[in-house]
Design a protein around this motif. Structure first.
Motif, PDB file in Angstrom:
ATOM      1  N   GLY A  64       0.814  -1.213   0.000  1.00  0.00           N
ATOM      2  CA  GLY A  64       0.000   0.000   0.000  1.00  0.00           C
ATOM      3  C   GLY A  64       0.844   1.258   0.000  1.00  0.00           C
ATOM      4  N   SER A  65       1.951   1.227  -0.740  1.00  0.00           N
ATOM      5  CA  SER A  65       2.898   2.352  -0.710  1.00  0.00           C
ATOM      6  C   SER A  65       2.747   3.294  -1.888  1.00  0.00           C
ATOM      7  CB  SER A  65       4.337   1.832  -0.620  1.00  0.00           C
ATOM      8  OG  SER A  65       4.571   0.773  -1.518  1.00  0.00           O
ATOM      9  N   SER A  66       1.605   3.243  -2.551  1.00  0.00           N
ATOM     10  CA  SER A  66       1.384   4.139  -3.689  1.00  0.00           C
ATOM     11  C   SER A  66       0.736   5.457  -3.279  1.00  0.00           C
ATOM     12  CB  SER A  66       0.502   3.449  -4.743  1.00  0.00           C
ATOM     13  OG  SER A  66      -0.745   3.068  -4.185  1.00  0.00           O
ATOM     14  N   SER A  67       0.391   5.597  -1.990  1.00  0.00           N
ATOM     15  CA  SER A  67      -0.212   6.842  -1.513  1.00  0.00           C
ATOM     16  C   SER A  67      -0.166   6.886   0.010  1.00  0.00           C
ATOM     17  CB  SER A  67      -1.670   6.963  -1.987  1.00  0.00           C
ATOM     18  OG  SER A  67      -2.459   5.923  -1.429  1.00  0.00           O
ATOM     19  N   GLY A  68      -0.510   8.040   0.572  1.00  0.00           N
ATOM     20  CA  GLY A  68      -0.676   8.190   2.009  1.00  0.00           C
ATOM     21  C   GLY A  68       0.534   7.821   2.843  1.00  0.00           C
ATOM     22  N   THR A  74      -8.337  21.052  22.009  1.00  0.00           N
ATOM     23  CA  THR A  74      -7.479  21.488  20.904  1.00  0.00           C
ATOM     24  C   THR A  74      -7.545  20.497  19.755  1.00  0.00           C
ATOM     25  OG1 THR A  74      -5.947  22.528  22.459  1.00  0.00           O
ATOM     26  CG2 THR A  74      -5.131  22.131  20.222  1.00  0.00           C
ATOM     27  N   LYS A  75      -7.695  21.019  18.539  1.00  0.00           N
ATOM     28  CA  LYS A  75      -7.738  20.165  17.365  1.00  0.00           C
ATOM     29  C   LYS A  75      -6.327  19.983  16.819  1.00  0.00           C
ATOM     30  CE  LYS A  75     -10.769  19.488  13.378  1.00  0.00           C
ATOM     31  NZ  LYS A  75     -11.745  20.136  12.470  1.00  0.00           N
ATOM     32  N   ILE A  76      -5.861  18.745  16.805  1.00  0.00           N
ATOM     33  CA  ILE A  76      -4.490  18.452  16.395  1.00  0.00           C
ATOM     34  C   ILE A  76      -4.509  17.655  15.100  1.00  0.00           C
ATOM     35  CG2 ILE A  76      -2.332  17.335  17.068  1.00  0.00           C
ATOM     36  CD1 ILE A  76      -3.354  17.495  19.985  1.00  0.00           C
ATOM     37  N   LEU A  77      -3.696  18.060  14.144  1.00  0.00           N
ATOM     38  CA  LEU A  77      -3.587  17.336  12.886  1.00  0.00           C
ATOM     39  C   LEU A  77      -2.489  16.290  13.002  1.00  0.00           C
ATOM     40  CD1 LEU A  77      -4.276  16.910   9.906  1.00  0.00           C
ATOM     41  CD2 LEU A  77      -2.617  18.696   9.344  1.00  0.00           C
ATOM     42  N   CYS A  78      -2.867  15.031  12.837  1.00  0.00           N
ATOM     43  CA  CYS A  78      -1.882  13.945  12.823  1.00  0.00           C
ATOM     44  C   CYS A  78      -1.427  13.747  11.381  1.00  0.00           C
ATOM     45  CB  CYS A  78      -2.506  12.666  13.362  1.00  0.00           C
ATOM     46  SG  CYS A  78      -1.354  11.279  13.439  1.00  0.00           S
ATOM     47  N   LEU A  79      -0.155  13.922  11.139  1.00  0.00           N
ATOM     48  CA  LEU A  79       0.382  13.856   9.789  1.00  0.00           C
ATOM     49  C   LEU A  79       0.902  12.457   9.463  1.00  0.00           C
ATOM     50  CD1 LEU A  79       2.428  17.184   9.882  1.00  0.00           C
ATOM     51  CD2 LEU A  79       0.144  16.850   8.925  1.00  0.00           C
ATOM     52  N   ASN A  80       0.973  12.155   8.171  1.00  0.00           N
ATOM     53  CA  ASN A  80       1.537  10.873   7.749  1.00  0.00           C
ATOM     54  C   ASN A  80       2.928  10.670   8.336  1.00  0.00           C
ATOM     55  OD1 ASN A  80      -0.718  10.304   6.207  1.00  0.00           O
ATOM     56  ND2 ASN A  80       0.157  11.084   4.319  1.00  0.00           N
ATOM     57  N   MET A  81       3.691  11.777   8.415  1.00  0.00           N
ATOM     58  CA  MET A  81       5.064  11.681   8.907  1.00  0.00           C
ATOM     59  C   MET A  81       5.114  11.255  10.365  1.00  0.00           C
ATOM     60  SD  MET A  81       8.101  11.784   7.844  1.00  0.00           S
ATOM     61  CE  MET A  81       9.750  11.771   8.556  1.00  0.00           C
ATOM     62  N   ASP A  82       4.098  11.610  11.138  1.00  0.00           N
ATOM     63  CA  ASP A  82       4.062  11.198  12.541  1.00  0.00           C
ATOM     64  C   ASP A  82       4.024   9.680  12.651  1.00  0.00           C
ATOM     65  OD1 ASP A  82       3.989  13.816  13.662  1.00  0.00           O
ATOM     66  OD2 ASP A  82       1.878  13.963  13.134  1.00  0.00           O
ATOM     67  N   VAL A  83       3.278   9.053  11.751  1.00  0.00           N
ATOM     68  CA  VAL A  83       3.171   7.595  11.741  1.00  0.00           C
ATOM     69  C   VAL A  83       4.453   6.982  11.176  1.00  0.00           C
ATOM     70  CG1 VAL A  83       1.795   5.632  10.981  1.00  0.00           C
ATOM     71  CG2 VAL A  83       0.679   7.820  11.451  1.00  0.00           C
TER      72      VAL A  83
END
Length: 238
Positions: free
Chosen positions: A17-21, A200-209
């Protein structure tokens, strides 16, 4: 101070599943850190686009191996592993990232129609690929990371949560079985894209994962196996 390492030079990394996200982000970061990456997914155009990003990020300009494949197809899985070994002669890291979410309820008239694609993608493909890869991972004392969700312990859709809970237990069992072979297996649980914590609304980014994956596959986590590494900004508590 103890030295840390995020050097994956000469390591071979297969990410489904490495073609996106998250999968794409993880592939690029592994390439940036010197790894030889296998990029795979169902969309040819997207897979090649990510492979190009990997080559651009690589310190040596190393080309990623592109394999257009569907992880729910047994022949595709066999080809994915065989092409990886044929090209790189080994495998160090398997990241089972491909996943599927469908809204489901016990009231759904087509619940079993949804059951098959969810379980085939989120669980069956992981079992199959792990089975195909362990003989190669044993040779490299490699490791496995399975991408799960906080939905495994905080219901977020009947069938999806079932699949992720089963994936977590599969990983624990595999970690116990493969430990004597020198193979580590861990789970990353995440929640995207927004987490509301303490107002507080926090955006979890792909990079965090991705950072969690890099840690669990590095020498820094050499004593970590069978773990559930949670990256959710506290969403499990709200």
């Amino acid at each position: 101070m103890m030295a840390t390492s995020r050097d994956f030079t000469a390591k071979v990394v297969l990410i489904t599943g490495s073609s996106s996200g998250i999968g794409a982000q993880t592939a690029v970061e592994f390439a940036r850190l010197g790894a030889q990456v296998v990029v795979t997914g169902r969309r040819k155009d997207k897979v090649f686009a990510v492979a190009k990003q990997c080559a651009e990020a690589s310190p040596t300009g190393a080309k990623a191996l592109v394999v257009v494949a569907d992880v729910t197809n047994e022949d595709d899985c066999r080809r994915l592993v065989s092409d990886t070994i044929k090209t790189f002669k080994k495998l160090d890291i398997l990241v089972n990232n491909a996943g599927l979410y469908l809204v489901s309820s016990i009231w759904d008239g087509d619940i079993l129609d949804k059951y098959e694609p969810i379980m085939n993608t989120n669980l069956r493909s992981v079992v199959r690929l792990t089975h195909l890869c362990v003989e190669h991972l044993e040779k490299t004392k490699g490791n496995i990371v399975n991408m799960s969700s906080i939905g495994a312990f905080k219901p977020s859709g009947l069938l999806y949560s079932m699949s992720k809970a089963a994936l977590d237990m599969f990983t624990k069992c595999v970690a116990l079985e493969l430990g004597p072979k020198g193979i580590r297996a861990n789970v990353v649980k995440y929640a995207l894209p927004y987490v509301k914590l303490l107002g507080t609304k926090i955006l979890c980014l792909n990079m965090d994962v991705t950072k969690a994956v890099l840690y669990l596959t590095s020498d820094d986590s050499s004593f970590v196996t069978g773990s559930n590494f949670v990256v959710d900004g506290g969403k499990q508590y709200v």
